[in-house]
Design an enzyme around this catalytic site. Sequence first.
Site, short mmCIF file in Angstrom:
data_model
loop_
_atom_site.label_atom_id
_atom_site.label_comp_id
_atom_site.label_asym_id
_atom_site.label_seq_id
_atom_site.Cartn_x
_atom_site.Cartn_y
_atom_site.Cartn_z
N HIS A 179 7.15 127.57 37.46
CA HIS A 179 7.99 126.54 38.07
C HIS A 179 7.22 125.86 39.19
CE1 HIS A 179 11.99 127.01 36.27
NE2 HIS A 179 11.65 128.26 36.10
N LYS A 188 -14.35 149.15 34.51
CA LYS A 188 -15.20 149.76 33.48
C LYS A 188 -15.55 148.73 32.43
CE LYS A 188 -13.75 154.63 33.37
NZ LYS A 188 -13.13 155.67 32.50
#
Length: 204
Positions: A122, A192
């Site tokens: 919005h 990772k």
Amino acid sequence: MSIISKIKADPRLKRLALRLLIPENEHSPRIWVRLFLNPFKHKKGRNSVIRNSSRMDVFPFNAFLLGDRSIIEDFATINNGVGNVIIGKNTIVGLGCVVIGPVSIGNDVMLAQNIVVSGLNHGYEDVSIPTSKQPVTCKEIIIEDEVWIGANCVVTAGVRLGRHCVIGAGSVVTKDVPEFTVAVGNPAKVIKKYNINDGRWELA
């Protein structure tokens, strides 16, 4: 120009069409839309499942596709009101998830519980108008194959999640996540990555 394009281009026709499709002050389609329009417009794959208590706010003016052997679990909400929702094969949309288009989800994807994936924002910039009445912006979210998103995550508009990446529970994803990585936190950061040469996961 198609009929749908003509309706979208004419504000008066658009208002009339929306009144016929959606009850006033609601965001769900009328029952006649659910029963007579959507089954012909939208595609549900072989052996796919949509649980009875899920909320399917899908409309005929945008696409909805659920691939073969995919499942939308109880209390999930799917909304294609402002953009297509495409879900691939063998994909799970878990309990209580919210998916608001435009969103494209690949094959073999796992969405755990209470995840929000929303391609909608919005406007808020004009302080003289309530946020709820300001124009919306849409940016497609793309979730590639084999992604796993942990419980209670939020994926924001315009984000791309690369193949076989993992998003840790409770994360807020505001930027693209590369393939074969693990990202966690708010905002989510890669911790990772998979080393193809060594065939193992390493700290980023």
